[in-house]
Enzyme design. Structure first.
Site, short mmCIF file in Angstrom:
data_model
loop_
_atom_site.label_atom_id
_atom_site.label_comp_id
_atom_site.label_asym_id
_atom_site.label_seq_id
_atom_site.Cartn_x
_atom_site.Cartn_y
_atom_site.Cartn_z
N LYS A 133 47.92 -42.80 -0.68
CA LYS A 133 48.25 -41.76 -1.66
C LYS A 133 49.23 -42.34 -2.68
O LYS A 133 50.13 -43.10 -2.31
CB LYS A 133 48.89 -40.57 -0.94
CG LYS A 133 49.49 -39.49 -1.85
CD LYS A 133 48.44 -38.71 -2.60
CE LYS A 133 49.04 -37.71 -3.58
NZ LYS A 133 48.03 -37.11 -4.45
N CYS A 166 47.32 -40.00 -13.54
CA CYS A 166 47.47 -38.70 -12.87
C CYS A 166 47.47 -37.58 -13.90
O CYS A 166 48.28 -37.58 -14.81
CB CYS A 166 48.76 -38.63 -12.05
SG CYS A 166 48.94 -37.00 -11.27
C1 DHB Z 1 47.22 -36.52 -8.31
C2 DHB Z 1 46.00 -36.42 -8.88
C3 DHB Z 1 45.39 -37.55 -9.39
O1 DHB Z 1 44.17 -37.54 -9.95
C4 DHB Z 1 46.07 -38.74 -9.33
O2 DHB Z 1 45.54 -39.84 -9.85
C5 DHB Z 1 47.29 -38.82 -8.75
C6 DHB Z 1 47.88 -37.70 -8.24
C7 DHB Z 1 47.93 -35.35 -7.78
O3 DHB Z 1 47.88 -34.28 -8.41
O4 DHB Z 1 48.62 -35.47 -6.75
#
Ligand code: DHB
Length: 307
Positions: free
Chosen positions: A45, A128
């Site tokens: 993540k 993001c």
């Molecule tokens: C999140 C969503 C994304 O597409 C990303 O690349 C990183 C984080 C998020 O909202 O946590």
């Protein structure tokens, strides 16, 4: 036994299947599930300097053909992931960190920490879409490449960037040239399409709460968008940079389409929301395609689409 192994430079993956960062990779147990599955490696993540709880719920909506998320980067913070990564070495699969800063300097602090840890590779998340009041770094090309150039000086293992979709060929050409110039090893194409929304007409309500009900769009319906990005980047990369294809992969036909477009590895996002068994399914299906097409090595098909 069919050999599905692929390399990013000297980093070996037993097969080309990864998770897309964000899906099934936030907790230790989730990451371990992926490593115990048929996946070829794991992308963690996206981590930030500090721990985050993320955006208010509901923040994820899933349907048959798409997902919309506005998670807001919930994660345990970089120090936690740098600590657990050592315990996960035993699975002998590439461990890829994903980082995002809110300011330029945070990217460097994060990269320094990843450098000192046991991660094998680093994906810089410049795309993001869900941070309230913040834009997407990757659309500020000047700052993005300043960041990547400086991280390249810090981090000597395999380095890549996760990019959003771009809307003009000229932009993709320019970015490709810069990626070659800063000597990235790979790019992941693409992050979710930044602006997606859905209204439930029964309740007359937006299905997710954060950011006016608008979040990153993933799943089957973004595959044609992502395939076009892979085709164009691959054309401009001239075999210098490896591509990880992401977006709408649910079966091995999707995987094979990405490989023909120019991807070496693929990441699974929306389809992984149902669990890690997808990796075994896709592996079995891909082996069948390889047998039917009498392919000796999958690598020989990368970018080989007939025009
Ligand atoms: C999140 C969503 C994304 O597409 C990303 O690349 C990183 C984080 C998020 O909202 O946590």
């Amino acid at each position: 036994m069919i050999d599905l192994s692929v390399f990013i430079k000297d980093l070996k993956f037993n097969n080309p299947f990864l998770n897309a960062s964000g899906v099934w990779c936030t907790t230790y147990d989730e990451i371990e599930d992926i490593l115990k599955s048929e996946a070829g490696g794991v992308v963690f993540k996206t981590m930030t300097l500090e721990k985050r709880t993320g955006n208010p719920e509901p923040r994820l909506h899933v349907e048959k053909d798409f997902s919309i998320n506005s998670m807001g980067l919930p994660n345990f913070g970089v120090d936690y992931y740098c600590q657990i990564v050592s315990k996960l070495k035993k699975y002998k699969k590439p461990l890829i960190a994903s980082i995002a800063g809110f300011k330029e300097n945070e990217f460097y602090l994060l990269a320094e920490k990843i450098k000192k840890s046991d991660f094998d590779a680093l994906e810089v998340n410049l795309s993001c879409p869900n941070l309230e009041g913040k834009g997407i770094f990757a659309y500020d090309i000047k700052t993005s490449f300043k960041i990547l150039k400086n991280i390249r000086k810090i981090f000597k293992k395999k380095l890549g960037a996760k990019l959003p979709p771009y809307f003009e060929r000229e932009t993709i050409k320019k970015i490709s040239e810069k990626i070659i110039e800063v000597k990235l090893d790979f790019v992941s194409l693409i992050n979710s399409y930044p602006l997606g929304s859905k209204i439930d007409i029964k309740d007359e309500k937006l299905v997710i709460k954060p950011n006016q009900g608008i979040g990153g769009l993933g799943g089957k319906i973004i595959k044609p968008i992502s395939i076009a990005q892979v085709l164009l980047f691959n054309q401009y990369f001239k075999n210098e940079i490896d591509i990880i294809g992401v977006g709408g992969i649910n079966d091995a036909e999707d995987v094979y389409e990405y490989i023909l477009a120019g991807a070496k590895l693929i990441s699974i996002g929306t389809s992984l929301l149902k669990g890690v068994k997808i990796f075994k399914k896709i592996k079995i299906e891909l082996e069948k395609i390889i047998k039917e097409k009498k392919i000796k090595n999958l690598n020989e098909k990368i970018g080989l689409i007939k025009i």
